[in-house]
Design a protein around this motif. Structure first.
Motif, PDB file in Angstrom:
ATOM      1  N   UNK A 109     -12.105 -10.301  -2.168  1.00  0.00           N
ATOM      2  CA  UNK A 109     -11.914  -9.189  -1.233  1.00  0.00           C
ATOM      3  C   UNK A 109     -10.455  -9.077  -0.793  1.00  0.00           C
ATOM      4  N   UNK A 110      -9.796 -10.212  -0.564  1.00  0.00           N
ATOM      5  CA  UNK A 110      -8.383 -10.200  -0.191  1.00  0.00           C
ATOM      6  C   UNK A 110      -7.523  -9.623  -1.307  1.00  0.00           C
ATOM      7  N   UNK A 111      -7.831 -10.028  -2.538  1.00  0.00           N
ATOM      8  CA  UNK A 111      -7.074  -9.542  -3.690  1.00  0.00           C
ATOM      9  C   UNK A 111      -7.245  -8.031  -3.843  1.00  0.00           C
ATOM     10  N   UNK A 112      -8.490  -7.565  -3.725  1.00  0.00           N
ATOM     11  CA  UNK A 112      -8.742  -6.129  -3.856  1.00  0.00           C
ATOM     12  C   UNK A 112      -8.069  -5.342  -2.736  1.00  0.00           C
ATOM     13  N   UNK A 113      -8.095  -5.894  -1.534  1.00  0.00           N
ATOM     14  CA  UNK A 113      -7.435  -5.229  -0.407  1.00  0.00           C
ATOM     15  C   UNK A 113      -5.931  -5.157  -0.630  1.00  0.00           C
ATOM     16  N   UNK A 114      -5.364  -6.244  -1.116  1.00  0.00           N
ATOM     17  CA  UNK A 114      -3.917  -6.261  -1.369  1.00  0.00           C
ATOM     18  C   UNK A 114      -3.554  -5.294  -2.501  1.00  0.00           C
ATOM     19  N   UNK A 115      -4.397  -5.221  -3.523  1.00  0.00           N
ATOM     20  CA  UNK A 115      -4.135  -4.297  -4.628  1.00  0.00           C
ATOM     21  C   UNK A 115      -4.232  -2.842  -4.189  1.00  0.00           C
ATOM     22  N   UNK A 116      -5.238  -2.565  -3.366  1.00  0.00           N
ATOM     23  CA  UNK A 116      -5.392  -1.171  -2.895  1.00  0.00           C
ATOM     24  C   UNK A 116      -4.267  -0.810  -1.963  1.00  0.00           C
ATOM     25  N   UNK A 117      -3.865  -1.729  -1.114  1.00  0.00           N
ATOM     26  CA  UNK A 117      -2.756  -1.452  -0.205  1.00  0.00           C
ATOM     27  C   UNK A 117      -1.452  -1.263  -0.990  1.00  0.00           C
ATOM     28  N   UNK A 118      -1.290  -2.073  -2.031  1.00  0.00           N
ATOM     29  CA  UNK A 118      -0.079  -1.962  -2.870  1.00  0.00           C
ATOM     30  C   UNK A 118      -0.052  -0.685  -3.676  1.00  0.00           C
ATOM     31  N   UNK A 119      -1.175  -0.288  -4.233  1.00  0.00           N
ATOM     32  CA  UNK A 119      -1.201   0.925  -5.053  1.00  0.00           C
ATOM     33  C   UNK A 119      -1.169   2.174  -4.180  1.00  0.00           C
ATOM     34  N   UNK A 120      -1.750   2.093  -2.985  1.00  0.00           N
ATOM     35  CA  UNK A 120      -1.729   3.246  -2.080  1.00  0.00           C
ATOM     36  C   UNK A 120      -0.332   3.526  -1.591  1.00  0.00           C
ATOM     37  N   UNK A 121       0.448   2.498  -1.343  1.00  0.00           N
ATOM     38  CA  UNK A 121       1.833   2.671  -0.868  1.00  0.00           C
ATOM     39  C   UNK A 121       2.743   3.165  -1.967  1.00  0.00           C
ATOM     40  N   UNK A 122       2.459   2.810  -3.218  1.00  0.00           N
ATOM     41  CA  UNK A 122       3.321   3.197  -4.337  1.00  0.00           C
ATOM     42  C   UNK A 122       3.106   4.660  -4.711  1.00  0.00           C
ATOM     43  N   UNK A 123       1.887   5.149  -4.571  1.00  0.00           N
ATOM     44  CA  UNK A 123       1.613   6.513  -4.992  1.00  0.00           C
ATOM     45  C   UNK A 123       1.992   7.537  -3.919  1.00  0.00           C
ATOM     46  N   UNK A 124       2.085   7.090  -2.670  1.00  0.00           N
ATOM     47  CA  UNK A 124       2.332   8.050  -1.603  1.00  0.00           C
ATOM     48  C   UNK A 124       3.722   8.076  -1.230  1.00  0.00           C
TER      49      UNK A 124
END
Length: 124
Positions: A109-124
Protein backbone atom coordinates in the motif's frame (compact mmCIF):
# COMPACT_ATOMS: atom_id res chain seq x y z
CA UNK A 1 -3.89 5.69 13.05
CA UNK A 2 -1.62 2.81 13.96
CA UNK A 3 -1.06 0.15 11.30
CA UNK A 4 -2.67 -3.20 12.05
CA UNK A 5 0.70 -4.93 11.98
CA UNK A 6 1.70 -3.09 15.16
CA UNK A 7 -1.15 -4.81 17.04
CA UNK A 8 -0.03 -8.20 15.70
CA UNK A 9 3.52 -7.36 16.81
CA UNK A 10 2.35 -6.53 20.34
CA UNK A 11 0.31 -9.75 20.48
CA UNK A 12 3.37 -11.71 19.34
CA UNK A 13 5.58 -10.17 22.02
CA UNK A 14 3.05 -10.93 24.75
CA UNK A 15 2.51 -14.50 23.55
CA UNK A 16 6.27 -15.04 23.22
CA UNK A 17 6.86 -13.89 26.80
CA UNK A 18 4.03 -16.16 27.97
CA UNK A 19 5.50 -19.16 26.18
CA UNK A 20 9.07 -18.63 27.39
CA UNK A 21 8.04 -17.99 31.00
CA UNK A 22 5.50 -20.81 30.91
CA UNK A 23 8.07 -23.32 29.71
CA UNK A 24 10.54 -22.23 32.38
CA UNK A 25 8.00 -22.40 35.19
CA UNK A 26 6.44 -25.64 33.99
CA UNK A 27 9.59 -27.73 33.65
CA UNK A 28 11.89 -26.19 36.29
CA UNK A 29 14.92 -28.13 35.10
CA UNK A 30 17.82 -27.85 32.69
CA UNK A 31 15.90 -29.35 29.78
CA UNK A 32 13.10 -26.83 30.23
CA UNK A 33 15.62 -24.02 30.35
CA UNK A 34 17.17 -25.30 27.12
CA UNK A 35 13.80 -25.57 25.41
CA UNK A 36 12.90 -22.03 26.48
CA UNK A 37 16.38 -20.75 25.58
CA UNK A 38 15.83 -21.80 21.96
CA UNK A 39 13.15 -19.12 21.76
CA UNK A 40 15.34 -16.33 23.15
CA UNK A 41 17.39 -15.55 19.99
CA UNK A 42 14.16 -14.37 18.36
CA UNK A 43 13.61 -11.59 20.92
CA UNK A 44 15.74 -8.83 19.30
CA UNK A 45 14.16 -9.44 15.90
CA UNK A 46 10.66 -9.54 17.35
CA UNK A 47 11.28 -6.35 19.27
CA UNK A 48 12.59 -4.55 16.17
CA UNK A 49 9.86 -5.91 13.91
CA UNK A 50 12.13 -7.78 11.49
CA UNK A 51 9.93 -9.76 9.12
CA UNK A 52 12.62 -12.42 8.60
CA UNK A 53 12.63 -13.23 12.33
CA UNK A 54 8.85 -13.57 12.33
CA UNK A 55 9.06 -15.89 9.33
CA UNK A 56 11.52 -18.36 10.84
CA UNK A 57 9.83 -18.18 14.23
CA UNK A 58 6.58 -19.33 12.61
CA UNK A 59 8.33 -22.53 11.55
CA UNK A 60 9.76 -23.08 15.02
CA UNK A 61 6.40 -22.53 16.69
CA UNK A 62 4.87 -25.40 14.72
CA UNK A 63 7.27 -27.77 16.43
CA UNK A 64 6.59 -26.27 19.86
CA UNK A 65 2.82 -26.64 19.37
CA UNK A 66 3.19 -30.23 18.21
CA UNK A 67 5.53 -31.17 21.05
CA UNK A 68 3.30 -29.59 23.69
CA UNK A 69 0.19 -31.26 22.29
CA UNK A 70 2.03 -34.57 22.29
CA UNK A 71 3.07 -34.01 25.90
CA UNK A 72 -0.53 -33.28 26.80
CA UNK A 73 -1.70 -36.55 25.31
CA UNK A 74 1.22 -38.64 26.62
CA UNK A 75 1.19 -37.35 30.22
CA UNK A 76 -2.34 -37.15 31.58
CA UNK A 77 -1.09 -35.72 34.88
CA UNK A 78 0.50 -32.75 33.09
CA UNK A 79 -2.02 -32.31 30.29
CA UNK A 80 -3.68 -29.11 31.51
CA UNK A 81 -0.49 -27.06 31.53
CA UNK A 82 0.80 -28.69 28.34
CA UNK A 83 -2.40 -27.87 26.48
CA UNK A 84 -2.41 -24.32 27.84
CA UNK A 85 1.14 -23.79 26.59
CA UNK A 86 0.27 -25.44 23.26
CA UNK A 87 -2.60 -22.99 22.93
CA UNK A 88 -0.22 -20.14 23.73
CA UNK A 89 2.19 -21.37 21.06
CA UNK A 90 -0.68 -21.62 18.56
CA UNK A 91 -1.82 -18.09 19.39
CA UNK A 92 1.72 -16.83 18.95
CA UNK A 93 1.89 -18.62 15.60
CA UNK A 94 -1.30 -16.86 14.49
CA UNK A 95 0.02 -13.47 15.64
CA UNK A 96 3.34 -14.07 13.85
CA UNK A 97 1.65 -15.02 10.58
CA UNK A 98 -0.70 -12.04 10.85
CA UNK A 99 2.24 -9.70 11.41
CA UNK A 100 4.03 -10.98 8.30
CA UNK A 101 0.92 -10.77 6.12
CA UNK A 102 -0.16 -7.36 7.38
CA UNK A 103 3.35 -5.94 7.06
CA UNK A 104 3.51 -7.14 3.46
CA UNK A 105 0.17 -5.55 2.62
CA UNK A 106 1.13 -2.31 4.32
CA UNK A 107 4.36 -2.14 2.32
CA UNK A 108 2.47 -2.73 -0.93
CA UNK A 109 0.00 0.00 0.00
CA UNK A 110 2.87 2.39 0.77
CA UNK A 111 4.51 1.62 -2.56
CA UNK A 112 1.27 2.16 -4.48
CA UNK A 113 0.61 5.40 -2.62
CA UNK A 114 4.11 6.65 -3.38
CA UNK A 115 3.76 5.67 -7.04
CA UNK A 116 0.41 7.40 -7.40
CA UNK A 117 1.67 10.49 -5.65
CA UNK A 118 4.76 10.50 -7.88
CA UNK A 119 2.87 9.99 -11.12
CA UNK A 120 0.15 12.48 -10.16
CA UNK A 121 2.72 15.21 -9.53
CA UNK A 122 4.57 14.51 -12.79
CA UNK A 123 1.51 14.69 -15.02
CA UNK A 124 0.05 17.84 -13.49
Amino acid sequence: MKPLSSYARIATLIAHAFLVMGLLLWTRNVLGALVAALLLPALPGLWQGRVYTYQWLSLLLCFYSAALLTEGVASPARKDVAWLLAGGAALEFCAVVLFVRLTGRERIAQTLTAQTAGSGGASG
